[in-house]
Structure formats: C-alpha cells, structure tokens
Design an enzyme around this catalytic site. Structure first.
Site, PDB file in Angstrom:
ATOM      1  N   LYS A 239       0.837  -1.208   0.000  1.00  0.00           N
ATOM      2  CA  LYS A 239       0.000   0.000   0.000  1.00  0.00           C
ATOM      3  C   LYS A 239       0.860   1.242   0.000  1.00  0.00           C
ATOM      4  CE  LYS A 239      -3.915  -1.534   2.765  1.00  0.00           C
ATOM      5  NZ  LYS A 239      -4.262  -1.690   4.172  1.00  0.00           N
TER       6      LYS A 239
HETATM    7  N1  GLU Z   1      -3.778  -4.988   9.603  1.00  0.00           N
HETATM    8  C1  GLU Z   1      -2.590  -5.591   9.064  1.00  0.00           C
HETATM    9  C2  GLU Z   1      -2.317  -5.076   7.660  1.00  0.00           C
HETATM   10  O1  GLU Z   1      -3.138  -4.468   7.041  1.00  0.00           O
HETATM   11  C3  GLU Z   1      -2.685  -7.110   8.995  1.00  0.00           C
HETATM   12  C4  GLU Z   1      -2.323  -7.719  10.269  1.00  0.00           C
HETATM   13  C5  GLU Z   1      -2.366  -9.233  10.325  1.00  0.00           C
HETATM   14  O2  GLU Z   1      -2.846  -9.899   9.408  1.00  0.00           O
HETATM   15  O3  GLU Z   1      -1.934  -9.746  11.354  1.00  0.00           O
HETATM   16  O4  GLU Z   1      -1.250  -5.294   7.157  1.00  0.00           O
END
Ligand code: GLU
Length: 279
Positions: A239
């Site tokens: 991202k």
């Molecule tokens: N919220 C995290 C991200 O967007 C993912 C965390 C996870 O899968 O443990 O990279």
C-alpha cells in the site's frame, strides 16, 4: 472448527496481494467447514479512513467471498488497555519518551522490520514529568518469565519463538492505544481465530505474538504465512508504494468492470495479471 481471518487496515486501497491473502484465508476455512472473519484494523487514527472499510467489503464481495465481520479494532480499546495494565502489574512494561531520532542515533542494529533496535535508554530510568509516553515490553524479563516457546507455521513447520529479535518492543504507542502486536494478538484470541493467515512479511512478528500469548494466558493458534505477490520489478506489492492504486488495486479493477469471480479463480490457480508473480 477452523477460524481464519482477513484483517486489513483502512489506510489505503487494497491491492491484488490483499485479494490473494483474503481468498486463501477464506478457502482454508471453507475447505474444513470453518468460518472466515473480516476484522477492520482501524486504530491508526490519523491514517484510518472510514470510507475504505466499505470499499474493502465491496472488494471482497466482488471476489465472490462470504465472511462474518467481527467488531473493528476501534471498538476494542478497553481490552487493549486492560491487557497493558495486566502486563504493567506483572512488572513487564516501562514508559519511554524517546523520539525516533534519539533511538536511531543510539541504536545498534535493526529489528526484522528494519527499524532501529531500541537501545534500552528508558528501561531503568524513573520517569517524571508529563507528556505522552510509549510503553515498552522489558524483553529480558518477559523471556525469563515465559521460558522457551514454540509456534507452528503450516508451510515452514515448527519454529522456536525468537521475540528478542525485536528488543524491547512497543506495546502501547505514544499516539495510539495499542501497537499492532498487542491489538492483533488480543483480537485473534477474542475472535477465536485458530489459523492466522497473513503474508510472509509478518512472519517475524509472530515471535512477539507467541510471547504475548504466553504472558497473557491466551490460546495459541496455528499460523500460515503465505508468499507475497511481487510486481514486474520483483518488489512486493505494498500500500505504501501505491500498489492499491491503478492497475494493481482491487477497487480500481472492480470499478473498471472486471469479472471478480474470474480474477479470484485466476489467483487461486496461481495465474497473476499485470506481470505479477508470487515470491
Ligand atoms: N492490519 C494488518 C495489515 O493491514 C494485517 C495484520 C495481520 O494480518 O496480522 O497489514
């Protein structure tokens, strides 16, 4: 019962790698009659954009996935505070006011994410005065308390937990009610996740999560860290590098009229569009 989850942060549009990850988590649960959960990880206040959660749901539905959504992280702040309090009462957290620049100047080495390793500046210093503090885990004490730990990755096999690679890791950020490590570990336990599926870029984080599970008496799931998708130049989709925009973005492809079910079938078969490969 297998319970998997996809846990995106609404800080930018999803890219093909997220689609790949969500499909894998979905399919691993479905193959064994389990449940696939969606959890919006929205505690990074200034970077979280509420409208993206709705976009993520549209992206997943477009790919043909069905899920159960569990409460977003922003509704769980009390559980993060309670866990931090517990660790504090165990003598395992200490406050730190160091800035990034101070840490970078004093650090020797980096953690697995490439961040400067915290040199322990505030560990034995009585903190006075006001202002925001981060709360760090006293890693040596935590390791002594927890003893040796193991965890199992479905692809890489049994692992000896090495949370010391992260040093005195931050569990409560200065600006946020929890760090990723604390929030994700608590949420996976609260949501009953039995198989944590995510990209290999988070493999090393699992060492810290396994330690937190031991310290907080949480159940220990299994993990499945999958390959990352790479762009034409061999760099992982991210991202932060704008991979969710334009050609590699799920929403952009959806809004351009692409057949989401066909894309999902291709990703499942390891056929990647736009010069992408799995590394
Ligand atoms: N919220 C995290 C991200 O967007 C993912 C965390 C996870 O899968 O443990 O990279």
């Amino acid at each position: 019962m297998v319970i998997t989850r996809f846990a995106p942060s609404p800080n930018g549009p999803l890219h093909l790698g997220h689609g790949f990850s969500a499909i894998l988590a979905h399919d691993l649960a479905q193959a064994r009659g389990g449940r696939f959960l969606l959890r919006i990880e929205d505690i990074d206040g200034p970077r979280s954009r509420a409208e993206l959660a709705e976009e993520f749901r549209a992206d997943l539905a477009w790919l043909g996935l069905a899920w159960d959504e569990v409460p977003a992280q922003s509704t769980r702040l009390a559980s993060y505070a309670a866990a931090a309090e517990k660790l504090r009462a165990m003598g395992l957290l200490y406050p730190c006011r160091c800035t990034r620049a101070q840490i970078a100047a004093a650090a020797s080495g980096t953690d697995p994410d490439g961040a400067p390793l915290y040199p322990g500046t505030c560990r034995d210093v009585a903190m006075d005065g006001g202002g925001p503090v981060a709360w760090r885990l006293d890693m040596a004490r935590a390791l002594a308390m927890a003893g040796p730990l193991e965890w199992v990755d479905a692809l890489a096999g049994p692992q000896r937990a090495r949370p010391e690679l992260f040093g005195d890791v931050v569990l409560v950020r200065k600006d946020l009610p929890a760090s990723y490590h604390l929030a994700a570990t608590l949420d996976d336990a609260a949501d009953g996740v039995t198989l944590v599926t995510r990209g290999r870029d988070l493999f090393a984080s699992t060492h810290v999560h396994r330690l937190l599970q031991a310290l907080l008496g949480l159940p220990v799931p299994r993990w499945h860290h999958h390959a990352l998708l790479l762009d034409e130049s061999g760099q992982k989709l991210a991202k932060r590098r704008g991979s969710g925009e334009a050609l590699l973005g799920l929403a952009r492809r959806r809004l351009a009229g692409e057949d989401g079910a066909a894309l999902a079938a291709a990703l499942r078969a390891g056929i990647f569009p736009a010069g992408i490969s799995a590394g």
